[in-house]
Design a protein around this motif. Structure first.
Motif, short mmCIF file in Angstrom:
data_model
loop_
_atom_site.label_atom_id
_atom_site.label_comp_id
_atom_site.label_asym_id
_atom_site.label_seq_id
_atom_site.Cartn_x
_atom_site.Cartn_y
_atom_site.Cartn_z
N PHE A 1 0.82 -1.21 0.00
CA PHE A 1 0.00 0.00 0.00
C PHE A 1 0.86 1.26 0.00
O PHE A 1 0.49 2.28 -0.59
CB PHE A 1 -0.92 0.01 1.22
N ALA A 2 2.00 1.22 0.67
CA ALA A 2 2.81 2.43 0.85
C ALA A 2 3.49 2.89 -0.42
O ALA A 2 3.69 4.10 -0.61
CB ALA A 2 3.84 2.19 1.96
N VAL A 3 3.89 1.95 -1.31
CA VAL A 3 4.66 2.36 -2.49
C VAL A 3 3.80 2.87 -3.63
O VAL A 3 4.28 3.63 -4.48
CB VAL A 3 5.56 1.21 -3.00
N LEU A 4 2.52 2.48 -3.67
CA LEU A 4 1.67 2.90 -4.79
C LEU A 4 1.54 4.43 -4.90
O LEU A 4 1.57 4.97 -6.01
CB LEU A 4 0.30 2.24 -4.70
N PRO A 5 1.36 5.16 -3.79
CA PRO A 5 1.29 6.62 -3.93
C PRO A 5 2.56 7.22 -4.54
O PRO A 5 2.48 8.21 -5.28
CB PRO A 5 1.10 7.10 -2.48
N LEU A 6 3.71 6.62 -4.27
CA LEU A 6 4.96 7.14 -4.84
C LEU A 6 4.94 7.07 -6.36
O LEU A 6 5.40 8.00 -7.04
CB LEU A 6 6.15 6.36 -4.28
N VAL A 7 4.40 5.98 -6.90
CA VAL A 7 4.35 5.81 -8.36
C VAL A 7 3.45 6.89 -8.97
O VAL A 7 3.81 7.53 -9.97
CB VAL A 7 3.83 4.41 -8.73
N GLY A 8 2.29 7.12 -8.37
CA GLY A 8 1.39 8.15 -8.88
C GLY A 8 2.01 9.53 -8.83
O GLY A 8 1.86 10.32 -9.77
#
Length: 250
Positions: free
Chosen positions: A157-164
């Motif tokens: 869950f934590a890494v997905l915002p970084l990609v966006g």
């Protein structure tokens, strides 16, 4: 008199004969997100997320009498007949989706450099790890494998915002409003993950937990799928060769 010599049909047809611009001129407002069409990446998200939901629905049905979806975590379905295989299948399909999204965003020149690929690789690895390392049975003493399982779920869950955020930051002249929506959603998702972990981790270390943990976990996965749809839509609309935007290196 000269005005009478101008053929109005020639004037009207000149705009048709003129070559179409290959990119949006500066100053043109981005196309609203609700007016864009679904592309290949959105179809991939639709197909694989739906396929990932099938084994989880089966696990919920098989374990309906022993696992409470409001209070018990999804990982407890590993202890019902066939449940472990269902969790591995669902996680593996989402991991595959992460790989395909990575290929699409690089092929569309929306990102550059290794950081976006590393973030998505961490997501895919975490989804596989969640299935490979099941949690502890109910009321059992904590084990190292269960800790790996919980950390992997949180990392996914934590890494997905970084990609966006990396995709939206790379587009200096977006053609649609999707990058702006993606940036806002990434910030919101990061805030939700941070708030959840800030509440849950102290309770977990104290031997307790959130009363409605099962419901929140399932809602979190629904939010994850919705976020992946938005990620796919942004990749589709902003990576079109005719609609490409200037790119900043991530």
């Amino acid at each position: 008199m000269s005005a009478l010599l101008v053929d109005p049909r020639t004037d009207a047809d000149s705009s048709v004969l003129a070559p179409a611009p290959t990119s949006s001129p500066a100053g043109i407002s981005p196309v609203p997100a609700d007016r864009v069409r679904a592309g290949r990446c959105v179809r991939l998200v639709s197909l694989l997320s739906a396929a990932a939901l099938v084994p989880m629905i089966i696990a919920h049905i098989v374990g309906a009498t022993v696992v409470d979806p409001l209070t018990d975590p999804i990982s407890w379905y590993a202890f019902v007949p066939g449940g472990a295989a269902m969790i591995i299948a669902g996680g593996g399909l989402l991991a595959l989706l992460g790989v395909l999204i990575t290929i699409r965003m690089y092929r569309g020149r929306l990102v550059s450099g290794p950081l976006p690929a590393v973030a998505m690789a961490v997501f895919s690895t975490a989804m596989i790890t969640v299935g490979a390392f099941p949690t502890d049975p109910p009321h059992a003493a904590p084990t190292a494998g269960a800790m790996v399982h919980r950390v992997a779920a949180g990392v996914a869950f934590a890494v997905l915002p970084l990609v966006g955020l990396m995709i939206s930051a790379s587009l200096t002249e977006p053609r649609t409003t999707l990058p702006r929506r993606l940036r806002r959603s990434a910030c919101l998702l990061a805030g939700l993950v941070g708030a959840f972990l800030a509440i849950h981790l102290p309770l977990a270390f104290a031997g307790s937990g959130i009363a409605a943990f099962g419901f929140l976990e399932r809602a979190g996965f629904v939010i994850m799928i919705g976020y992946l749809f938005l990620l796919g839509a942004t990749i589709d609309q902003e990576s079109s060769p005719q609609l490409a935007s200037p790119l900043r290196r991530c």
